[in-house]
Design an enzyme around this catalytic site. Structure first.
Site, PDB file in Angstrom:
ATOM      1  N   HIS A  48       0.862  -1.194   0.000  1.00 28.05           N
ATOM      2  CA  HIS A  48       0.000   0.000   0.000  1.00 28.05           C
ATOM      3  C   HIS A  48       0.893   1.238   0.000  1.00 28.05           C
ATOM      4  O   HIS A  48       1.954   1.255   0.623  1.00 28.05           O
ATOM      5  CB  HIS A  48      -0.924   0.008   1.222  1.00 28.05           C
ATOM      6  CG  HIS A  48      -1.949   1.095   1.138  1.00 28.05           C
ATOM      7  ND1 HIS A  48      -1.678   2.391   1.496  1.00 28.05           N
ATOM      8  CD2 HIS A  48      -3.230   1.082   0.682  1.00 28.05           C
ATOM      9  CE1 HIS A  48      -2.754   3.132   1.266  1.00 28.05           C
ATOM     10  NE2 HIS A  48      -3.713   2.355   0.785  1.00 28.05           N
ATOM     11  N   GLU A  52      -3.657   1.993  -7.489  1.00 24.08           N
ATOM     12  CA  GLU A  52      -4.011   3.122  -6.632  1.00 24.08           C
ATOM     13  C   GLU A  52      -3.090   4.303  -6.936  1.00 24.08           C
ATOM     14  O   GLU A  52      -1.981   4.381  -6.388  1.00 24.08           O
ATOM     15  CB  GLU A  52      -3.859   2.739  -5.156  1.00 24.08           C
ATOM     16  CG  GLU A  52      -4.870   1.739  -4.668  1.00 24.08           C
ATOM     17  CD  GLU A  52      -5.158   1.917  -3.177  1.00 24.08           C
ATOM     18  OE1 GLU A  52      -6.329   2.099  -2.834  1.00 24.08           O
ATOM     19  OE2 GLU A  52      -4.222   1.892  -2.374  1.00 24.08           O
TER      20      GLU A  52
HETATM   21  P1  PGA Z   1      -9.439   6.396  -0.058  1.00 26.58           P
HETATM   22  O1  PGA Z   1      -8.214   5.406   0.261  1.00 26.58           O
HETATM   23  O2  PGA Z   1     -10.569   5.553  -0.568  1.00 26.58           O
HETATM   24  O3  PGA Z   1      -9.755   7.042   1.264  1.00 26.58           O
HETATM   25  O4  PGA Z   1      -8.954   7.394  -1.079  1.00 26.58           O
HETATM   26  C1  PGA Z   1      -7.947   4.321  -0.594  1.00 26.58           C
HETATM   27  C2  PGA Z   1      -6.758   3.530  -0.090  1.00 26.58           C
HETATM   28  O5  PGA Z   1      -5.803   4.106   0.413  1.00 26.58           O
HETATM   29  O6  PGA Z   1      -6.755   2.288  -0.191  1.00 26.58           O
END
Ligand code: PGA
Length: 268
Positions: free
Chosen positions: A102, A173
């Site tokens: 992450h 992401e």
């Molecule tokens: P968010 O976070 O949906 O609050 O933008 C996503 C994540 O970090 O997995």
């Protein structure tokens, strides 16, 4: 190609105590009863802080529609690694799924090399890995974001065998679209471009059929408002949710707009 949908709530460092964690987990269990997840072939996940894992596992009980994830795992399976948690320890409290790489972990400590070691260790110890990739910044022009993600993918998958990919998912992401400081939400074109790119890279690394079978999720400011639009994007099999994951009503909105499996299969 999979038509299974994955909706994973990443609680991050929330909530502040075990009581609230159990209440939140009960909310997820209730979601599986109120909405027919089977017809959507939808797997609901919650990525929970380490101290709450055992209690959340107990709360979920035998409910097969909710999977509990750890938010990280050690690059080693035992030994002198203060503060780390091994795959074997996670397995001993019933955890089979783990998020690795992450962006918040990458920013704090995890280099591509460490991420690769964690992926290898987790897969070798029979865990299912949800690997996060994504560029930190997005230039208006050029392909720097693609090169960045290519490097993350290739290094993380370096020691993964074809056989192990059945336990692998990728989440795209873009770091600039995550959390309350997000610059903006990623556009469907941006997500689509990267989903195609990731798919091609995976096919390059693992061969056509195997690469094509690895699910790709999106994360970054996803919510009840934009879920439908994101699900219309070719190659997107699910979502990783941060802020929305702490709000059961928002999770219900998200689940409601996920199309039925048959509708997804005809599009993907
Ligand atoms: P968010 O976070 O949906 O609050 O933008 C996503 C994540 O970090 O997995």
């Amino acid at each position: 190609m999979t038509t299974k949908t994955f909706i994973i709530g990443n609680w991050k460092q929330n909530p502040e105590n075990i009581k609230k964690a159990v209440t939140l987990a009960k909310g997820y269990v209730a979601l599986t009863k109120n909405y027919n997840l089977k017809t959507k072939n939808l797997s609901l996940g919650i990525a929970v802080p380490f101290p709450f894992l055992s209690d959340v596992i107990k709360t979920v009980g035998k409910n097969k529609n909710v999977s509990v994830y750890a938010q990280d795992v050690s690059a080693y399976n035992g030994g002198a690694h203060t503060g780390e948690v091994s795959p074997t320890q996670l397995a001993s409290v019933g955890i089979k799924n783990v998020i690795i790489g992450h962006s918040e972990k990458r920013i704090a400590s995890d280099t591509n090399k460490i991420v690769a070691m964690k992926v290898e260790n987790a897969l070798q110890n029979k865990m299912c890995v949800t690997l996060c990739v994504g560029e930190e910044v997005r230039e208006k022009e050029g392909g720097a974001h693609l090169a960045f993600v290519r490097e993350q993918l290739n290094s993380a998958c370096k020691n993964v065998s074809k056989f192990e990919t059945k336990n692998l998912m990728i989440v795209y992401e873009p770091v600039w679209a995550i959390g309350k400081n997000a610059k903006r939400v990623a556009t469907t074109d941006e997500i689509h471009e990267m989903a195609i790119f990731i798919k091609r890279e995976l096919m390059e690394i693992f061969g056509k059929a195997t690469g094509n079978s690895i699910p790709i999720l999106y994360g970054g400011s996803a919510n009840g408002e934009n879920t439908k639009e994101i699900f219309n994007i070719h190659h997107i099999n699910g979502l990783l949710l941060g802020r929305a994951s702490l709000d059961i009503k928002e999770m219900a909105r998200i689940i409601k707009v996920i199309p039925l499996e048959a509708a997804i299969a005809s599009k993907k």
